[in-house]
Design an enzyme around this catalytic site. Sequence first.
Site, PDB file in Angstrom:
ATOM      1  N   ARG A 132     -15.113  18.173  58.049  1.00  0.00           N
ATOM      2  CA  ARG A 132     -13.926  17.329  58.237  1.00  0.00           C
ATOM      3  C   ARG A 132     -13.862  16.416  57.023  1.00  0.00           C
ATOM      4  NH1 ARG A 132     -10.741  15.304  62.679  1.00  0.00           N
ATOM      5  NH2 ARG A 132     -10.183  13.108  62.451  1.00  0.00           N
ATOM      6  N   HIS A 170      -4.972  21.191  59.780  1.00  0.00           N
ATOM      7  CA  HIS A 170      -5.788  20.880  60.955  1.00  0.00           C
ATOM      8  C   HIS A 170      -5.710  22.074  61.917  1.00  0.00           C
ATOM      9  CE1 HIS A 170      -8.103  18.704  63.700  1.00  0.00           C
ATOM     10  NE2 HIS A 170      -7.342  17.651  63.943  1.00  0.00           N
ATOM     11  N   GLN A 186      -6.937  21.935  65.780  1.00  0.00           N
ATOM     12  CA  GLN A 186      -6.042  21.230  66.686  1.00  0.00           C
ATOM     13  C   GLN A 186      -4.912  22.142  67.153  1.00  0.00           C
ATOM     14  OE1 GLN A 186      -6.077  17.893  67.976  1.00  0.00           O
ATOM     15  NE2 GLN A 186      -4.500  18.852  69.246  1.00  0.00           N
ATOM     16  N   ASP A 222       3.049  12.701  65.706  1.00  0.00           N
ATOM     17  CA  ASP A 222       1.763  12.252  65.204  1.00  0.00           C
ATOM     18  C   ASP A 222       1.970  10.851  64.626  1.00  0.00           C
ATOM     19  OD1 ASP A 222      -0.874  12.191  64.422  1.00  0.00           O
ATOM     20  OD2 ASP A 222      -0.681  13.669  62.813  1.00  0.00           O
ATOM     21  N   CYS A 273      -1.533  14.910  68.908  1.00  0.00           N
ATOM     22  CA  CYS A 273      -2.927  15.257  68.593  1.00  0.00           C
ATOM     23  C   CYS A 273      -3.882  14.099  68.836  1.00  0.00           C
ATOM     24  CB  CYS A 273      -3.037  15.772  67.161  1.00  0.00           C
ATOM     25  SG  CYS A 273      -2.470  14.609  65.913  1.00  0.00           S
ATOM     26  N   ARG A 284      -9.324  21.058  72.964  1.00  0.00           N
ATOM     27  CA  ARG A 284     -10.059  21.159  71.701  1.00  0.00           C
ATOM     28  C   ARG A 284     -11.431  21.793  71.957  1.00  0.00           C
ATOM     29  NH1 ARG A 284      -9.108  17.761  67.340  1.00  0.00           N
ATOM     30  NH2 ARG A 284     -10.872  18.869  66.420  1.00  0.00           N
TER      31      ARG A 284
END
Length: 321
Positions: free
Chosen positions: A112, A139, A142, A234, A274, A302
């Site tokens: 990450r 991402h 996700q 987001d 998310c 997730r």
Amino acid sequence: MATVYQTIPQLSQPHLLTLADYSAQEILDLLDLAIKMKKPENKHRPLLQGKILGMIFEKSSTRTRISFEAGMLQLGGHAMYLNTQDTQLGRGETYGDTARILSGYLDGVMIRTFKQEAVVELATNSTVPVINGLTDDYHPCQVLADFMTILEVFGTLKGKKFAYIGDANNMSNSLMIGAAKVGMDLSIATPAGYAPNQWVIDAAEGFAKESGATLTITTDPKEAVNDAHIIYTDVWASMGQEEEAAERLAHFEGFQVNEALTALADPNYIFMHCLPAHREEEVTTAVLEGPHSVVFQEAENRLHAQKALLVALMADPSIEI
């Protein structure tokens, strides 16, 4: 009735750098496996017994770290947290050299970080699977959880209208690629000057032609949300953009997902985010906590989607699920 087993999906690429790496069928196979992995009887299947996942973090995390670590434990393996400041990466060792070292110790690596190029360099030099846990550009993990949630609610992805409202960032990039791959119509509404990069649009349009999906880029949130089955947003200032927060707040006026905006969607729409959310900025609490919100189901997924990915990349391919 006899239990029906399936073999682990065989992926064409040994790493997950972006969803562009996989075909639509491979994505659907991963989602099918994730839904099976979520069943209580499969929660603690030791499919990765003795396997070790190294987790490199250059960005802070709640969901990514906990879901990958818990997933590896539930699968009978072990997850090792690697903060770059506690490794030689923090002193300038290259990602390529790090990959060659870690390949001798581990069975897989999740990273990450900020730059997509770091993930690519790691994967290029690694002999074990590398998973993109988040970069400034993508991402993908996700989105696997997002699509799994949509499947649980609607039973299908193809033909659904997906509306993304807000900043064109790593989430919108991955959603564009993923939706185009699996045949979902996607409308993205951003303020002027905050539209997706052309290279992402070009890639998504290419995949959309193959799947029959449509891609609409607009500056009008109402146009994007009209008759949408899924509304997604987001934060307006992502990690690393904190200094722009006040400026962005002004530019994004009118892009808040609220009850007036969602009233234009399909009556059975779902709201997704998310997380973490900045309540009363990009979304109101009334929508986030309302009856159409699936954000916490999405967050839990997730774990299940990533377990499916870990199994597909790291388990013995002869194992039956």
